[in-house]
Design an enzyme around this catalytic site. Structure first.
Site, PDB file in Angstrom:
ATOM      1  N   TYR A 204      54.406 -20.412 -38.989  1.00  0.00           N
ATOM      2  CA  TYR A 204      54.173 -19.270 -39.781  1.00  0.00           C
ATOM      3  C   TYR A 204      52.981 -19.012 -40.355  1.00  0.00           C
ATOM      4  CZ  TYR A 204      55.058 -16.873 -43.868  1.00  0.00           C
ATOM      5  OH  TYR A 204      55.084 -16.162 -45.019  1.00  0.00           O
TER       6      TYR A 204
ATOM      7  N   LYS B  58      65.973 -16.064 -45.414  1.00  0.00           N
ATOM      8  CA  LYS B  58      66.277 -15.652 -44.362  1.00  0.00           C
ATOM      9  C   LYS B  58      67.896 -15.777 -43.801  1.00  0.00           C
ATOM     10  CE  LYS B  58      61.787 -15.263 -43.774  1.00  0.00           C
ATOM     11  NZ  LYS B  58      61.319 -15.817 -44.716  1.00  0.00           N
TER      12      LYS B  58
ATOM     13  N   ASP C 220      60.502 -27.598 -40.608  1.00  0.00           N
ATOM     14  CA  ASP C 220      61.008 -26.411 -41.174  1.00  0.00           C
ATOM     15  C   ASP C 220      62.000 -25.703 -40.220  1.00  0.00           C
ATOM     16  OD1 ASP C 220      60.992 -23.577 -41.755  1.00  0.00           O
ATOM     17  OD2 ASP C 220      59.094 -23.095 -41.843  1.00  0.00           O
TER      18      ASP C 220
ATOM     19  N   ARG D  30      63.718 -24.257 -65.737  1.00  0.00           N
ATOM     20  CA  ARG D  30      62.616 -24.631 -64.770  1.00  0.00           C
ATOM     21  C   ARG D  30      62.667 -25.975 -64.321  1.00  0.00           C
ATOM     22  NH1 ARG D  30      57.654 -26.960 -65.579  1.00  0.00           N
ATOM     23  NH2 ARG D  30      57.438 -26.370 -67.922  1.00  0.00           N
TER      24      ARG D  30
END
Length: 410
Positions: A124, A223, A198, A60
Site C-alpha cells: 500500500y 474497508k 496487513d 484517548r
C-alpha cells in the site's frame, strides 16, 4: 458467552461480537460519547492511573465502545485457533483512528534506531512511504525482497541481524501477490524476527494469519470490516497480551491515534454482516475476473482466484476465497485506462475498497502517487494499472457496465 464456551461457526461470532454487558440492558453497544470518565473517590482514580484497577479514565486511553469493537475483531482473528498449549487462542486488540495509525503504532512499538524492516514489493502506498521515507529519519532502514525466494530471504536475514520485523501484505495492494505465511514464519522464528501482516484485503473471514504463527495483524477497518464506507478506522491485534497492554498501549496513547466512539459503533454494526457480505463480494469477483480475463481489451488480470494466477494454489491453501479486489491492465495503456474510467456508469470512481458498491481507481495517480515511479514499476504498479474492489451489486449489472466501458477503449 462464558470464556470456556465456543461458537460453532464464524458467522455466530461475527453477529455476537464482544458482547459486553451494558447499562440499562442495552441490546446494542451504546455510543459512549464522553471525553472522560468519573471516579468514585481519589483512591479509585489513583488506582486506575497506576494500573491496579480496571476501568476507563479518558477516551484517548480507552472507551467502552471502542474496546468492544476491538475485542470483537480480536475474537474473529482468533476464531477456532489454539495457542501453544492447545487452549483457545486469546488475542489483544487496540482500535485506532485509521489503518495507517494502527500500522504506525505497531512499528514504533517494536523498533528503535539501528533496526531494520524486511518487506516485499507491492505495498500500500502509505505503508511504502512510511517505511522508506519516514522511518529512515528515525534511523530505521527498510529492505525489500521477494518472499517467494526463500533462500534469498534467508541470506538477507543472515547478513542483516538488525532486521527485527518482517512485514507482509497478502494479498498485496494492488498486484494481489500472495506470500506463503507459513514458510515466512518458519524462517522468521529461526532468526527470532517478528512477523506482521496487513490483513485488510482478506479480513479474518478469508484468512487468519495467526493460524500460521504471526505476531501482529492490523487492518484498515475502513474497508471490508466496516463495509459501508462511512467511517475511517484501524485495528492492531497482537498475541503477546502483556506486551499489547503495556508497551503497545503506551505508544497508542502517546500518539493519540484513538478511534472515535461513533466510528466504533458503526464498525460494530458492519462486523455483524461480514461473512455474508464477503461471500457475495467474492462470488461477484470471480465472475468479474473471468470476464475481464477473456476480454480482448484487457491484457492482464491480477486476481489469485484465476487458475492461471501464479499464486492460485497458495491462495487456495491459506484463504477461504480469493477475495474481492483485483487489478488489471488494459491493452490500450494509460490513455485507455482514462477512457475506461470516464465511461463507467455503475462502478464508482473512488479510492478505498470494501464498500457495498464497486469502486474503481488508478493506483499510479491515486493510492500510490506518493511513490517514485521507478519504485512503482518495480512493484508491478504500472501507469495503466486499474484497481477494482468488487461490490455487492448484481453481477449482470456490473458486467453490462464493464462491457460498455471497455468498448470505449478499443
Amino acid at each position: 458467552m462464558k470464556p470456556e464456551e465456543q461458537y460453532c461457526d464464524f458467522s455466530t461470532q461475527a453477529v455476537h461480537g464482544g458482547r459486553y454487558l451494558h447499562g440499562e440492558h442495552a441490546h446494542s453497544a451504546p455510543i459512549y460519547a464522553t471525553s472522560t470518565f468519573t471516579f468514585d473517590n481519589a483512591e479509585q482514580g489513583m488506582n486506575r492511573f497506576a494500573g491496579n484497577e480496571n476501568g476507563f479514565i479518558y477516551s484517548r486511553f480507552g472507551n467502552p465502545t471502542t474496546a468492544e469493537a476491538a475485542d470483537a475483531i480480536a475474537k474473529l482473528e482468533a476464531f477456532g485457533l489454539k495457542d501453544e498449549k492447545g487452549d483457545p487462542l486469546e488475542l489483544s486488540a487496540l482500535l485506532h483512528s485509521s489503518g495507517q495509525s494502527a500500522m504506525v503504532t505497531m512499528f514504533l512499538s517494536n523498533l528503535k534506531a539501528g533496526d531494520k524492516v524486511l518487506t516485499h514489493y507491492s505495498l500500500y502506498g502509505g505503508t511504502h512511504e512510511f517505511l522508506f521515507d519516514f522511518l529512515p529519519g528515525l534511523g530505521i532502514q527498510s529492505l525489500i525482497t521477494d518472499f517467494k525466494k526463500i533462500e534469498e530471504t534467508e541470506n538477507l536475514l543472515m547478513q542483516n541481524p538488525e532486521i527485527k520485523i518482517i512485514h507482509i501484505e497478502s494479498p498485496a495492494n494492488p498486484t494481489m501477490d500472495c506470500t506463503d505465511l507459513q514458510a515466512v514464519v518458519t524462517l522468521a522464528k529461526k532468526f527470532q524476527v517478528l512477523v506482521t501482516v496487513d490483513n485488510t484485503f482478506s479480513t479474518p473471514y478469508l484468512q487468519q494469519p495467526f493460524r500460521f504463527g504471526v505476531d501482529f495483524v492490523f487492518h484498515s477497518t475502513t474497508k471490508f470490516l466496516n463495509g459501508h464506507g462511512n467511517t475511517i478506522g484501524g485495528v492492531l491485534i497482537g498475541k503477546d497480551k502483556a506486551f499489547m497492554k503495556s508497551i503497545v498501549n503506551r505508544i497508542h496513547k502517546l500518539l493519540g491515534g484513538n478511534s472515535s466512539p461513533f466510528d466504533a459503533f458503526l464498525l460494530l454494526q458492519g462486523l455483524k454482516t461480514l461473512p455474508i457480505r464477503m461471500e457475495k463480494h467474492c462470488s461477484n469477483a470471480k465472475i468479474i475476473a473471468k470476464f475481464l480475463s477473456e476480454h480482448p481489451a484487457v491484457s492482464k488480470v491480477n486476481f489469485n482466484g484465476l487458475p492461471d494466477h501464479p499464486d492460485y494454489v497458495l491462495s487456495q491453501r491459506q484463504m477461504r476465497h480469493a477475495g474481492a479486489v483485483m487489478s488489471f491492465e488494459l491493452a490500450a495503456g494509460l490513455e485507455g485506462g482514462r477512457k475506461f474510467i470516464d465511461a463507467l456508469r455503475i462502478c464508482v470512481r473512488a479510492v478505498s475498497l470494501g464498500t457495498a458498491d464497486t469502486l474503481v481507481s488508478h493506483p499510479a495517480s491515486m493510492s500510490h502517487s506518493g511513490m517514485k515511479r521507478e519504485d512503482r514499476i518495480k512493484s508491478g504498479i504500472t501507469d495503466g494499472l486499474i484497481r477494482m474492489s468488487v461490490g455487492l451489486e448484481d453481477p449482470n449489472d456490473l458486467l453490462q457496465d464493464l462491457r460498455q466501458a471497455l468498448s470505449a477503449t478499443i
